[in-house]
Design an enzyme around this catalytic site. Sequence first.
Site, PDB file in Angstrom:
ATOM      1  N   TYR A 184      26.727  43.197  43.965  1.00 37.95           N
ATOM      2  CA  TYR A 184      25.935  43.238  42.735  1.00 37.95           C
ATOM      3  C   TYR A 184      26.173  44.551  41.997  1.00 37.95           C
ATOM      4  O   TYR A 184      26.280  45.603  42.630  1.00 37.95           O
ATOM      5  CB  TYR A 184      24.442  43.147  43.071  1.00 37.95           C
ATOM      6  CG  TYR A 184      24.009  41.822  43.643  1.00 37.95           C
ATOM      7  CD1 TYR A 184      24.278  41.503  44.967  1.00 37.95           C
ATOM      8  CD2 TYR A 184      23.322  40.896  42.874  1.00 37.95           C
ATOM      9  CE1 TYR A 184      23.879  40.288  45.500  1.00 37.95           C
ATOM     10  CE2 TYR A 184      22.914  39.676  43.403  1.00 37.95           C
ATOM     11  CZ  TYR A 184      23.204  39.381  44.717  1.00 37.95           C
ATOM     12  OH  TYR A 184      22.807  38.175  45.242  1.00 37.95           O
ATOM     13  N   HIS A 224      22.709  39.522  38.371  1.00 35.58           N
ATOM     14  CA  HIS A 224      23.520  38.547  39.098  1.00 35.58           C
ATOM     15  C   HIS A 224      24.672  39.276  39.780  1.00 35.58           C
ATOM     16  O   HIS A 224      25.111  40.329  39.309  1.00 35.58           O
ATOM     17  CB  HIS A 224      24.083  37.505  38.135  1.00 35.58           C
ATOM     18  CG  HIS A 224      23.035  36.605  37.562  1.00 35.58           C
ATOM     19  ND1 HIS A 224      22.328  35.725  38.333  1.00 35.58           N
ATOM     20  CD2 HIS A 224      22.573  36.451  36.305  1.00 35.58           C
ATOM     21  CE1 HIS A 224      21.478  35.063  37.575  1.00 35.58           C
ATOM     22  NE2 HIS A 224      21.595  35.491  36.337  1.00 35.58           N
ATOM     23  N   LYS A 243      31.854  34.286  39.214  1.00 35.03           N
ATOM     24  CA  LYS A 243      31.964  35.578  39.869  1.00 35.03           C
ATOM     25  C   LYS A 243      33.436  35.830  40.162  1.00 35.03           C
ATOM     26  O   LYS A 243      34.236  34.902  40.198  1.00 35.03           O
ATOM     27  CB  LYS A 243      31.169  35.591  41.178  1.00 35.03           C
ATOM     28  CG  LYS A 243      29.685  35.277  40.997  1.00 35.03           C
ATOM     29  CD  LYS A 243      28.961  35.319  42.299  1.00 35.03           C
ATOM     30  CE  LYS A 243      27.620  34.594  42.268  1.00 35.03           C
ATOM     31  NZ  LYS A 243      26.746  34.901  41.147  1.00 35.03           N
TER      32      LYS A 243
END
Lengths: 454, 317
Positions: free
Chosen positions: B247, B255, B286
């Site tokens: 993170y 997020h 991601k």
Amino acid sequence: MADVDEDAALRSSQPTANDETELGDEFQDFRFLAALTAKSGGQLPKRGEKDFEPHGTKHQDGILSASRQAMHDALSYTRVHTSKQYNRAFYYGEEGLPRDEVIREDWRQGLDDDHVILVESDKGPHFKTMGKTNTGKRDPGIWLLPEEALYLVERGNLDLWWPSRSSYTSVVPDEDNTDMKEKVDTQDEVDEGFPMSLQAAFSMLIGQDGERGKVSLERYTVYAHLKRMGYAILRASDWDVTQPGKPQSHQVELISEPTSAFSWLFGKFFAEKEIQHSQYGPLVKPGMYRSYNSIYRQIAVIPRHKPNPNPSAPAPIPNDPYRVVFLLWKPSRLPTFAKSNPGLPDFRVAITDARSTCVPSLGQISSLLESTPWAPPKGSEFEGQGKVYQRLKNGWRNVVLAVIDQGVISYLRLGEVAFGDERMYERFDAGGNSGSKRGGGAGRGGRGRGKGRR
Amino acid sequence: MAQSFESVSEPIPISLVSGRYLLFDVNVVTYLRRTHHICGTLIGSIPQNPQQNIFHGLPMELMPEEAKLLVQKEVAYIVDDLAWHKQRYESMKGEDKQKYLQSLRSAGLKARKATQEQAKKNSEMALSRLATQKAKGKKESPAEGTPEPPDDKLPDTSFHDTSGAQEEDSIFGGEGSSPSRQGTAFASNKPYPVTPTTSYASPSLPQNPSPPPDPCVPLSYSLFAHLHSRGYYIMPGLRFGCNYNVYPGDPLRFHSHFLATSFEWDQEIPMLDLIGGGRLGTAVKKGFLIGGEDTEAETDGEWGDNVRTFCIEWGGM
């Protein structure tokens, strides 16, 4: 084009399920805990409430510190027993006053070795699914397993005490035990021991699997997680890691094979034919074919697994960690649940640690599955052509595997599946025979999408 | 904003329970999060709202990597909790014990008082609301009010919990969520029984009877230390099929950016792993991050300095 279709189907088919799992996936903002408790609420935080990255604004810092404060406030709660259903319990495990030394034998008959916590009273609804009463005494006491006691302490429903030698007589008054009684009487105040902290309860009750009166942290974490979801949970017979697993007694059951009219008429004829493959050349012999069936039967060269209630070559007995340790009953069955006679469980759970174990081998999975009872997809909800995926998903045996990585749990459902029994090609012919457009086109389209998803 | 964090003095004790690293003190949890970017995983129930799995409570489980990092930075030390408690509880007698019981008693009395005051306040509030409702009712038409009679409103104010969790609570006993209702259960001035969370207050740190060895960490520790030294917050990553979930800031607010997987420097990486990881990462928005430590490279002594990382993204061409 097809890809777009697939995605749309996926999204529309299970939107709610997706949302829920997504919520659990990431760390939640504790400011929303209040929303859960507030009477108007029950509303869960939505996804996307969080930011992409810190951008150094005061606004963002303010929200973050509010979240941290909310988390701090929520966690700094002290467990105060204000309830009418106040239950006190005493710890009689190996680390303190061991049960078998301190407590007379007729007061601990019928207990398991791991029942080391004695409860003073069993007020409250939890004891419907927890605890065991010792036999052979007029005034029986209720004993808890380590995971049950720890869960109740954590929840704030149990006040766990460190006993002194005289504690037990105060729980179970007994006339025979006169010398004890005199001792108590001579003291001004009864020495009952003192309360244990949550931290102490963890240090005493968490241990390695197989240690007496303890439970491993992995098993406990899964137990508490499932318990919070509302399940009734009991230990399975394969719980003890020091004992070899018990093989499932395979019950004899006659299964009538569902045979379609087609395979009944022509099955034998084609079955004999498909064996003859020439060493070279195409699998499907050149010629005239009037049905898909005859073609597909010729190209089926790989033997398929067929689930069997009595496997001809039984897998070895399941080994740690791939063995069933918990039996689960759904919350909806609680009203009729009796811990002495719980009936067949809804789920069976095996637990494995992500860090110390690898992906299970086929042998380990087979052993695990064969230790569970035969549970084929039966009943109206699984019948018919449209229910192929329901049948496959249900499986012929099934078990839930909880994989735990440093406190984060993922649940997987393993099932024994008979893909070989779902003959798609038989339907192609059936569709052609009925002669309508619907049979061919739409039917196949549906199947195609399904295949892509899995 | 009023901050109510108690100061924590280093080094901090980390409880070692059967090979796991746990934290029980809320002040330590908050302090580590704010000062050292250590998140851990909360694994306990929240007694205020015990029948849900969205929010978890104490204790907090630390990864061995986190414990090792804290020990290495001399922020924390490991305490064998079982040995400590055994020693403490077996020697708890006489004055020591009376003192302990007395502290719990006073905490119980305080809680009792607070509960009674809250109950009083609640009933007062309900009464005043009733009064205003009646006054309103006289002026406006009665049809505008709620269909239920006002008397039903009275108990409502004392129930904190009428949400979805209440159904569960009626089955499982949602004590603690509605203090005023049960406040009458103890009519006398007896203190409420209290179960403390920790066994020692943060100023009085426990002596270590037998210092356990340093935490045993997996090979991915160097990647963990590297990312941590760059200011990232790190959580366990199994959910996304990786070693760590990385993170950019506190996971409470942000997020995660990366799914980090550690490899050895000369390890061959299967192409399928790269493609699978890259696709998964792209699907959850991601970056798929791989990293490894060059054990032969020279460092300036800083931890995780000789680690190189790469990010793989799925090009949507």
